[in-house]
Each structure stands twice: as structure tokens, then as C-alpha cells.
Design a protein around this motif. Structure first.
Motif, mmCIF file in Angstrom:
data_model
loop_
_atom_site.group_PDB
_atom_site.id
_atom_site.type_symbol
_atom_site.label_atom_id
_atom_site.label_comp_id
_atom_site.label_asym_id
_atom_site.label_seq_id
_atom_site.Cartn_x
_atom_site.Cartn_y
_atom_site.Cartn_z
ATOM 1 N N CYS A 120 3.607 -3.754 8.009
ATOM 2 C CA CYS A 120 2.831 -4.593 7.180
ATOM 3 C C CYS A 120 2.169 -5.899 6.853
ATOM 4 N N PHE A 161 -9.896 6.320 10.410
ATOM 5 C CA PHE A 161 -8.963 5.195 8.976
ATOM 6 C C PHE A 161 -10.220 5.398 7.983
ATOM 7 N N PHE A 207 -6.966 5.079 3.262
ATOM 8 C CA PHE A 207 -5.419 5.466 4.676
ATOM 9 C C PHE A 207 -4.518 4.497 4.012
ATOM 10 N N ASP A 208 -4.638 3.116 3.448
ATOM 11 C CA ASP A 208 -4.200 1.952 3.819
ATOM 12 C C ASP A 208 -2.815 2.079 2.849
ATOM 13 N N THR A 268 -0.445 5.291 3.587
ATOM 14 C CA THR A 268 0.438 4.234 4.002
ATOM 15 C C THR A 268 1.401 3.968 3.447
ATOM 16 N N HIS A 269 1.024 2.609 2.508
ATOM 17 C CA HIS A 269 1.878 1.828 1.528
ATOM 18 C C HIS A 269 3.215 2.631 0.863
ATOM 19 N N CYS A 308 3.784 6.237 1.828
ATOM 20 C CA CYS A 308 4.581 6.911 2.201
ATOM 21 C C CYS A 308 5.409 6.250 2.662
ATOM 22 N N PHE A 309 5.297 4.715 2.868
ATOM 23 C CA PHE A 309 6.318 3.724 3.696
ATOM 24 C C PHE A 309 7.289 3.763 2.176
#
Length: 123
Positions: free
Chosen positions: A22, A35, A39-40, A43-44, A46-47
Motif C-alpha cells: 500500500c 487495471f 481495481f485499487d 485490492t484494498h 481483498c487485503f
């Protein structure tokens, strides 16, 4: 404290990975056509889903009974970690931008994990 950390090794490793990912410079790759918009945020989400699942897994391994309060506590820890990352992006890693939307995506991922864990454990 040592007994607690014994069960949270995967969580701590994942937290370091998330912190690194990150806060790294993305350069021109962030504008790649691979992307898609959002997408960002995905990703956050999922993280922090994975972070919360690992934290809850370590907590369940540490103690036999898992309660609603434990799920709320792990959710709060994940959201606080997400807020820390956004603050670091805003003030320390100035090549990244701290955003409320990222924190919301972090919270959604953590909430999904806490809710899922409650359902599976209580089943």
C-alpha cells in the motif's frame, strides 16, 4: 504477549506485506490498461479481508471460544490498521494519497471477514 504473537505470525506477515504494497511507488503501472477503474478499491478490500481472516484464525487457535465481541475487536483492529496506512500515505509516503474511499474499502473487507467468520464458527 508472546503467547498471543505465537498465533498471529501469519497475520503479522500479511500486515507487513499489506503495508509494503500500500505504500510502494506504483509509477506508470498504475495507469496500465490492465487495471480497471476501482481495481485499487478491490485490492484494498481483498487485503483487509485476508488480514481479518488471518487475525480471527489466530484468535480461534489461541482460545477455543469465539464470540461476537472477538469479531468486533478484530474488525476494529483491521480498520485501525487501514486508517494507519491511509495516514502514512497522506503524511509520510507523499507519492501515494490517503483517501477515505480506501479506508471504506478496507472496512468493507474487514467487515465481510468478521461476518463470515461469525457465521462459520457459530455453525
Amino acid at each position: 504477549m508472546t503467547a498471543y504473537l505465537k498465533y498471529q505470525k501469519l497475520t503479522l506477515g500479511w500486515a507487513l506485506f499489506v503495508l509494503f504494497m500500500c505504500n510502494m511507488k506504483m509509477g506508470s503501472i498504475a495507469h496500465s490498461p490492465r487495471f480497471f477503474p476501482g481495481f485499487d478499491k478491490l485490492t484494498h478490500c481483498c487485503f483487509f479481508f485476508m488480514f481479518t481472516v488471518l487475525a480471527i484464525h489466530g484468535l480461534i487457535a489461541q482460545k477455543s471460544n469465539f464470540t461476537f465481541f472477538d469479531a468486533v475487536k478484530m474488525f476494529a483492529v483491521a480498520v485501525a490498521f487501514g486508517a494507519l496506512i491511509e495516514i502514512l500515505q497522506l503524511y509520510i509516503f507523499t507519492w501515494r494519497s490517503g483517501e477515505w474511499n480506501d479506508l471504506f474499502a478496507d472496512s468493507v473487507g474487514a467487515g465481510m471477514a468478521a461476518f463470515s467468520s461469525l457465521i462459520f464458527v457459530k455453525r
